[in-house]
Design an enzyme around this catalytic site. Structure first.
Site, short mmCIF file in Angstrom:
data_model
loop_
_atom_site.label_atom_id
_atom_site.label_comp_id
_atom_site.label_asym_id
_atom_site.label_seq_id
_atom_site.Cartn_x
_atom_site.Cartn_y
_atom_site.Cartn_z
N CYS A 198 45.77 4.86 -22.81
CA CYS A 198 45.24 3.49 -22.77
C CYS A 198 45.91 2.72 -21.64
CB CYS A 198 45.51 2.81 -24.11
SG CYS A 198 45.05 1.07 -24.09
N GLU A 201 54.20 6.92 -28.74
CA GLU A 201 54.11 5.97 -27.62
C GLU A 201 55.53 5.62 -27.14
OE1 GLU A 201 51.87 2.29 -28.29
OE2 GLU A 201 53.31 1.30 -26.98
N SER A 255 49.19 5.61 -39.19
CA SER A 255 48.81 4.66 -38.14
C SER A 255 49.75 3.47 -38.20
CB SER A 255 47.35 4.22 -38.36
OG SER A 255 47.12 3.00 -37.69
N ASN A 315 49.88 0.63 -36.53
CA ASN A 315 49.34 -0.73 -36.56
C ASN A 315 48.67 -1.04 -37.90
OD1 ASN A 315 46.19 -0.70 -36.13
ND2 ASN A 315 47.01 0.95 -34.89
S1 SF4 Z 1 46.28 -0.38 -29.89
FE1 SF4 Z 1 46.99 1.10 -28.36
S2 SF4 Z 1 45.12 2.14 -27.71
FE2 SF4 Z 1 44.48 0.26 -28.72
S3 SF4 Z 1 44.25 -1.27 -27.05
FE3 SF4 Z 1 46.33 -1.45 -27.92
S4 SF4 Z 1 47.56 -0.17 -26.59
FE4 SF4 Z 1 45.46 0.44 -26.27
#
Ligand code: SF4
Length: 307
Positions: free
Chosen positions: A96, A126, A218, A220
């Site tokens: 990304c 990451e 995950s 997030n």
């Molecule tokens: S969560 Fe990760 S993959 Fe999604 S936009 Fe943000 S940086 Fe990019």
């Protein structure tokens, strides 16, 4: 029972782009996905069925057997990219751009002679990708990990999915404990994450409980569920509709719905449809009192029929 969707939720452009690139691969059997393309068990299963070879996130040190290697949206270090090139692998790179921005910011701080503090989850792919290219760094997950650093030149960057409130707390602690240091901060939390967190903060004011949809690993998704708990709102973290149980919703009148950045639209829709069915059935209304609720990460470990 009423259901309110978060204003912003679900798959981000970084994950969508990575999936689109994987979808365009002509012969998946010749491609190794270097770790989990997204932290979503349903997608992992679909990639498996399509014929891709997939390395586990802890097994990426081994040399891939296929001629082509696909780097995931989480990115890898320059060192790892060079290693893959040196063993003759063709690389498809779906990193990304906002992860790449975090890499570049960390490298720039290091080039200025700063000891880099990466605020994020130790061991996350990451985070690994960023620190592998640094000589002098610490990964800081919470304020308890903050210390007085030897270097008087510090540079702070963050994992792209860090919650802004936690980030602010950690930065404050770093400043307090290193008041003689020259500290430079680059905010590398990505915009999709910020927008989802802002939407979540708005949502928790309007609901009794929240259903958070996303993979168990995950980061997030878990952060969204944590955010609910921090605001005193119960959160149920599910990976798919099959994990919803009517007992959990007894006594709640308004339920919020949100999802992590690696959650498919179809999975969110299936969860919402299931919630609507629960809302319109007698089941929830007839129950009284609050049942014992599974905490974050302890949702029912059912096999999802969608996968
Ligand atoms: S969560 Fe990760 S993959 Fe999604 S936009 Fe943000 S940086 Fe990019």
């Amino acid at each position: 029972m009423k259901i309110i969707r978060a204003e912003e939720m679900g798959m981000c452009f970084g994950v969508r782009d990575a999936l689109q690139i994987a979808d365009q691969v002509n012969d998946p059997t010749q491609v190794t996905i270097h770790g989990e393309l997204v932290h979503n068990p349903r997608v992992i299963h679909q990639l498996d069925v399509a014929g891709f070879v997939q390395s586990s996130e802890t097994g990426r040190d081994a040399d891939p057997e296929t001629p082509v290697v696909l780097i995931t949206a989480h990115g890898v270090s320059n060192r790892e990219r060079e290693r893959l090139n040196s063993i003759g692998k063709q690389v498809i790179d779906t990193t990304c751009p906002l992860v790449r921005r975090a890499h570049d910011a960390a490298m720039q701080l290091a080039a200025e002679g700063r000891h880099v503090l990466l605020i994020g989850k130790p061991g996350h792919v990451e985070v690994q990708g960023i620190v592998e290219d640094l000589g002098s760094y610490d990964v800081v997950a919470d304020i308890k990990m903050v210390k007085q650093y030897e270097s008087k030149l510090l540079g702070i960057v963050c994992q792209t999915t860090m919650p802004s409130c936690l980030l602010a707390e950690i930065r404050e602690e770093i400043t307090a404990r290193n008041n003689e240091a020259d500290i430079k901060f680059v905010d590398t939390v990505c915009h999709p994450t910020k927008r989802r967190q802002a939407a979540m903060l708005d949502l928790v004011k309007r609901v009794d409980a929240v259903v958070v949809v996303g993979g168990r690993n995950s980061n997030n998704t878990r952060r969204l569920a944590d955010l609910c708990h921090q605001h005193g709102v119960p959160a149920l973290h599910v990976t798919c509709a099959d994990e919803l149980t009517d007992q959990w919703f007894a006594g709640f009148e308004v339920i919020g719905l949100t999802a992590g950045t690696s959650t498919l639209d179809s999975t969110i829709q299936a969860v919402e449809d299931r919630l609507e069915r629960l809302a319109s059935s007698d089941m929830v209304a007839k129950n009284s009192g609050y049942p014992s609720m599974p905490s974050v990460g302890q949702g029912v470990q059912a096999e999802c029929s969608e996968s």
